[in-house]
Design an enzyme around this catalytic site. Structure first.
Site, PDB file in Angstrom:
ATOM      1  N   PRO A  10      53.403  42.117  41.537  1.00 46.96           N
ATOM      2  CA  PRO A  10      54.067  43.170  42.292  1.00 46.96           C
ATOM      3  C   PRO A  10      53.548  43.320  43.719  1.00 46.96           C
ATOM      4  O   PRO A  10      52.332  43.264  43.945  1.00 46.96           O
ATOM      5  CB  PRO A  10      53.783  44.434  41.474  1.00 46.96           C
ATOM      6  CG  PRO A  10      52.627  44.082  40.598  1.00 46.96           C
ATOM      7  CD  PRO A  10      52.746  42.619  40.331  1.00 46.96           C
ATOM      8  N   ASN A  11      54.494  43.478  44.618  1.00 46.92           N
ATOM      9  CA  ASN A  11      54.221  43.753  46.042  1.00 46.92           C
ATOM     10  C   ASN A  11      53.651  42.574  46.828  1.00 46.92           C
ATOM     11  O   ASN A  11      53.457  42.677  48.038  1.00 46.92           O
ATOM     12  CB  ASN A  11      53.303  44.983  46.215  1.00 46.92           C
ATOM     13  CG  ASN A  11      53.870  46.203  45.525  1.00 46.92           C
ATOM     14  OD1 ASN A  11      54.987  46.597  45.828  1.00 46.92           O
ATOM     15  ND2 ASN A  11      53.154  46.772  44.575  1.00 46.92           N
ATOM     16  N   ARG A  18      52.957  44.703  54.304  1.00 49.99           N
ATOM     17  CA  ARG A  18      52.106  45.782  53.790  1.00 49.99           C
ATOM     18  C   ARG A  18      50.663  45.634  54.311  1.00 49.99           C
ATOM     19  O   ARG A  18      50.188  44.502  54.510  1.00 49.99           O
ATOM     20  CB  ARG A  18      52.093  45.763  52.243  1.00 49.99           C
ATOM     21  CG  ARG A  18      51.441  44.515  51.660  1.00 49.99           C
ATOM     22  CD  ARG A  18      51.606  44.403  50.159  1.00 49.99           C
ATOM     23  NE  ARG A  18      50.687  45.207  49.395  1.00 49.99           N
ATOM     24  CZ  ARG A  18      50.124  44.807  48.238  1.00 49.99           C
ATOM     25  NH1 ARG A  18      50.401  43.608  47.737  1.00 49.99           N
ATOM     26  NH2 ARG A  18      49.317  45.598  47.591  1.00 49.99           N
ATOM     27  N   TYR A  23      45.546  42.449  54.235  1.00 51.39           N
ATOM     28  CA  TYR A  23      46.150  41.187  53.760  1.00 51.39           C
ATOM     29  C   TYR A  23      46.614  40.259  54.877  1.00 51.39           C
ATOM     30  O   TYR A  23      47.093  39.158  54.596  1.00 51.39           O
ATOM     31  CB  TYR A  23      47.343  41.509  52.842  1.00 51.39           C
ATOM     32  CG  TYR A  23      46.959  42.366  51.646  1.00 51.39           C
ATOM     33  CD1 TYR A  23      46.037  41.914  50.708  1.00 51.39           C
ATOM     34  CD2 TYR A  23      47.517  43.633  51.467  1.00 51.39           C
ATOM     35  CE1 TYR A  23      45.676  42.706  49.618  1.00 51.39           C
ATOM     36  CE2 TYR A  23      47.164  44.423  50.375  1.00 51.39           C
ATOM     37  CZ  TYR A  23      46.243  43.959  49.464  1.00 51.39           C
ATOM     38  OH  TYR A  23      45.890  44.737  48.385  1.00 51.39           O
ATOM     39  N   ASN A  80      48.369  35.287  41.224  1.00 51.09           N
ATOM     40  CA  ASN A  80      47.913  36.509  41.882  1.00 51.09           C
ATOM     41  C   ASN A  80      48.680  37.654  41.227  1.00 51.09           C
ATOM     42  O   ASN A  80      49.823  37.930  41.598  1.00 51.09           O
ATOM     43  CB  ASN A  80      48.185  36.467  43.393  1.00 51.09           C
ATOM     44  CG  ASN A  80      47.660  37.719  44.089  1.00 51.09           C
ATOM     45  OD1 ASN A  80      47.325  38.707  43.436  1.00 51.09           O
ATOM     46  ND2 ASN A  80      47.596  37.686  45.403  1.00 51.09           N
ATOM     47  N   ALA A  83      48.361  44.284  41.501  1.00 50.25           N
ATOM     48  CA  ALA A  83      47.680  45.401  40.841  1.00 50.25           C
ATOM     49  C   ALA A  83      47.614  45.242  39.319  1.00 50.25           C
ATOM     50  O   ALA A  83      46.748  45.849  38.668  1.00 50.25           O
ATOM     51  CB  ALA A  83      48.367  46.711  41.203  1.00 50.25           C
ATOM     52  N   GLU A 106      42.849  32.574  39.057  1.00 48.99           N
ATOM     53  CA  GLU A 106      43.307  33.829  39.672  1.00 48.99           C
ATOM     54  C   GLU A 106      42.951  33.850  41.159  1.00 48.99           C
ATOM     55  O   GLU A 106      41.829  33.485  41.525  1.00 48.99           O
ATOM     56  CB  GLU A 106      42.638  35.002  38.955  1.00 48.99           C
ATOM     57  CG  GLU A 106      43.060  36.359  39.509  1.00 48.99           C
ATOM     58  CD  GLU A 106      42.642  37.487  38.577  1.00 48.99           C
ATOM     59  OE1 GLU A 106      43.112  37.517  37.420  1.00 48.99           O
ATOM     60  OE2 GLU A 106      41.837  38.333  39.007  1.00 48.99           O
ATOM     61  N   HIS A 108      43.120  36.233  44.789  1.00 46.89           N
ATOM     62  CA  HIS A 108      43.397  37.466  45.538  1.00 46.89           C
ATOM     63  C   HIS A 108      43.141  37.207  47.002  1.00 46.89           C
ATOM     64  O   HIS A 108      42.113  36.604  47.350  1.00 46.89           O
ATOM     65  CB  HIS A 108      42.495  38.619  45.066  1.00 46.89           C
ATOM     66  CG  HIS A 108      42.722  38.961  43.633  1.00 46.89           C
ATOM     67  ND1 HIS A 108      43.849  39.611  43.204  1.00 46.89           N
ATOM     68  CD2 HIS A 108      41.994  38.690  42.529  1.00 46.89           C
ATOM     69  CE1 HIS A 108      43.802  39.738  41.888  1.00 46.89           C
ATOM     70  NE2 HIS A 108      42.679  39.183  41.453  1.00 46.89           N
ATOM     71  N   ARG A 115      36.173  46.281  47.505  1.00 44.56           N
ATOM     72  CA  ARG A 115      37.114  47.383  47.687  1.00 44.56           C
ATOM     73  C   ARG A 115      36.864  48.497  46.667  1.00 44.56           C
ATOM     74  O   ARG A 115      35.778  48.597  46.115  1.00 44.56           O
ATOM     75  CB  ARG A 115      38.541  46.830  47.633  1.00 44.56           C
ATOM     76  CG  ARG A 115      38.788  45.787  48.739  1.00 44.56           C
ATOM     77  CD  ARG A 115      40.191  45.222  48.669  1.00 44.56           C
ATOM     78  NE  ARG A 115      41.206  46.267  48.910  1.00 44.56           N
ATOM     79  CZ  ARG A 115      42.514  46.089  48.699  1.00 44.56           C
ATOM     80  NH1 ARG A 115      42.963  44.922  48.268  1.00 44.56           N
ATOM     81  NH2 ARG A 115      43.355  47.074  48.918  1.00 44.56           N
TER      82      ARG A 115
HETATM   83  C1  DQA Z   1      45.646  41.659  45.600  1.00 42.33           C
HETATM   84  C2  DQA Z   1      44.553  42.677  45.276  1.00 42.33           C
HETATM   85  C3  DQA Z   1      45.080  43.751  44.330  1.00 42.33           C
HETATM   86  O1  DQA Z   1      44.053  44.709  44.093  1.00 42.33           O
HETATM   87  C4  DQA Z   1      46.276  44.471  44.938  1.00 42.33           C
HETATM   88  O2  DQA Z   1      46.780  45.414  44.012  1.00 42.33           O
HETATM   89  C5  DQA Z   1      47.308  43.528  45.406  1.00 42.33           C
HETATM   90  C6  DQA Z   1      46.894  42.346  46.154  1.00 42.33           C
HETATM   91  C7  DQA Z   1      45.163  40.618  46.621  1.00 42.33           C
HETATM   92  O3  DQA Z   1      45.803  39.571  46.739  1.00 42.33           O
HETATM   93  O4  DQA Z   1      44.161  40.847  47.325  1.00 42.33           O
HETATM   94  O5  DQA Z   1      48.510  43.763  45.235  1.00 42.33           O
HETATM   95  O6  DQA Z   1      45.984  40.968  44.405  1.00 42.33           O
END
Ligand code: DQA
Length: 152
Positions: A10-11, A18, A23, A80, A83, A106, A108, A115
């Site tokens: 998501p996102n 964002r 990011y 990835n 959240a 994984e 990020h 964080r």
């Molecule tokens: C993320 C880190 C997560 O905590 C966050 O919710 C994201 C992006 C990252 O790529 O740093 O959506 O996965």
């Protein structure tokens, strides 16, 4: 070329829009185009997928398993989970279910360990080979390198 899947949660499709301080300003589409090109140079046919919903991600992981099973092969996966990383037992279980044929790394963009405390926990990483965090969009390419070094 061996298929290598990327799954983004998501996102992540709003990377470049964002929270740029966290990011960066590279767009999701250009990150994925770079990963596809980087993979191709290393012998991988990279296929990115993005969904905002948990169910669609789980369906996709199961489809990758079925595809690998039908071809009697293994499909490396860079994920990835956004959240969902921090609370989705369902995606953790899906990764566990498919890991014999779909081993995952994984990624990020941000260093989640620097964080908020709720980001320090990764349920999904429990079912991954390893985790790469804090290298921005390069993380996808580092994960591709890691699979290459593991002999895929
Ligand atoms: C993320 C880190 C997560 O905590 C966050 O919710 C994201 C992006 C990252 O790529 O740093 O959506 O996965």
């Amino acid at each position: 070329m061996r298929k290598l899947a990327i799954v983004n949660g998501p996102n992540t499709n709003f990377f470049g829009i964002r929270n740029k301080a966290q990011y960066g300003s590279v767009t999701y589409d250009s990150m994925m185009a770079d990963a596809v090109a980087y993979g191709a140079e290393r012998g991988f046919a990279v296929e990115p997928f993005q969904a905002n919903g948990e169910g669609r991600i789980i369906d996709h992981l199961q489809e990758l398993y079925r595809e690998a099973e039908a071809a009697d092969t293994v499909i490396p996966l860079v994920i990835n989970p956004g959240a969902f990383t921090h609370y989705s037992l369902a995606i953790m279980d899906a990764l566990e279910s498919v890991r014999e044929r779909v081993p995952a790394i994984e990624v990020h963009l941000s260093n989640v360990h620097k964080r908020e405390e709720f980001r320090h926990v990764s349920y999904t990483a429990r079912e991954c080979v390893g985790q790469i965090a804090g290298f921005g969009a390069d993380g996808y390419q580092l994960a591709i390198d890691a699979f290459k070094r593991m002999g895929y």
